[in-house]
Design an enzyme around this catalytic site. Structure first.
Site, PDB file in Angstrom:
ATOM      1  CB  SER A 134      -8.579  -2.653  -3.339  1.00 20.27           C
ATOM      2  OG  SER A 134      -7.938  -2.979  -4.541  1.00 20.27           O
ATOM      3  CG  HIS A 169      -6.650   0.335  -8.586  1.00 25.47           C
ATOM      4  ND1 HIS A 169      -6.229   1.004  -7.453  1.00 25.47           N
ATOM      5  CD2 HIS A 169      -6.669  -0.980  -8.248  1.00 25.47           C
ATOM      6  CE1 HIS A 169      -5.991   0.121  -6.484  1.00 25.47           C
ATOM      7  NE2 HIS A 169      -6.253  -1.080  -6.938  1.00 25.47           N
TER       8      HIS A 169
END
Length: 240
Positions: A134, A169
């Protein structure tokens, strides 16, 4: 002791640990990283979680995740001051450096204040495998999208080791990403779903991989006529 990776290596991923397990269960991405670092019998792994403000619970969970393994684990924290006097020397002595999730905007600001951006560049140049999840994926690129400000918006002051944008994401950010590409905010952009990762040798993408079923990786580009194209990358499933 392993050998440095043959080329500067970055693993930019949307994976790392199964945090629902106690202790955390490391993803097979770590075995993949250790193999790239020369398959040392006792790999040296340094964990950096600046993006969480060096949350102690995450640091403790990291150590617990590898406590029954032969991995030599350390961490580098910067709050409220560095826990290691010579950060550059310590990082250069690692096989793999893994950057945790959190706020990429805060992470970049704190790293630059401490000169960690320069130290990590030296590590990359010397074959220490760099990786992360991330925020720990976004940081290596020129920019991407982040919810560091609350709402999801673009940022364009990443480290720039990899001359592309990056989006994590992606399943919830596809439409916004295409808009940013169409507007010229980004040109070439890579993206990953949860559970997918990208392996760069130098600045060349050499593999996409996943640690779970149906996790995708993508390259999104803008043609000269302004058309946005999305290429679905071939993904190899990592074995546990």
């Amino acid at each position: 002791m392993g050998l440095p990776a043959d080329h500067p290596t970055i693993l930019a991923t949307s994976m790392g640990f199964n945090r629902a397990r106690d202790p955390w269960l490391p993803s097979p991405v770590f075995r993949y990283a250790f193999e790239l670092a020369g398959a040392p019998s006792r790999p040296r792994l340094c964990f950096i979680t600046t993006g969480t403000g060096d949350r102690q619970a995450s640091i403790d969970a990291f150590y617990a995740a590898f406590s029954e393994s032969g991995v030599q684990t350390t961490h580098l924290s910067l709050f409220d001051k560095p826990n290691i006097a010579d950060m550059s020397a310590h990082l250069l002595g690692q096989d793999v450096i893994w950057v945790d999730r959190g706020s990429v905007v805060n992470l970049l600001a704190v790293w630059r204040a401490h000169g960690l951006n320069r130290a990590l560049r030296e590590c990359w140049d010397h074959g220490v495998v760099l990786g992360g999840e991330s925020a720990g994926s976004l940081c290596w690129f020129t920019g991407g999208t982040t919810d560091s400000f609350g709402d999801v918006r673009p940022f364009q002051d990443g480290l720039g080791f990899l001359p592309f944008a990056n989006v994590v994401h992606y399943d919830t950010r596809r439409e916004q990403t295409h808009q940013l590409i169409a507007s010229g905010t980004f040109t070439d952009c890579y993206a990953t779903d949860a559970g997918a990762g990208l392996h760069f040798s130098g600045t060349e993408l050499v593999a996409a991989f996943s640690d779970r079923k149906d996790a995708g990786a993508y390259k999104i580009s803008r043609a000269e006529n302004g058309e946005v194209t999305e290429q679905v990358l071939e993904v190899t499933r990592l074995k546990r």
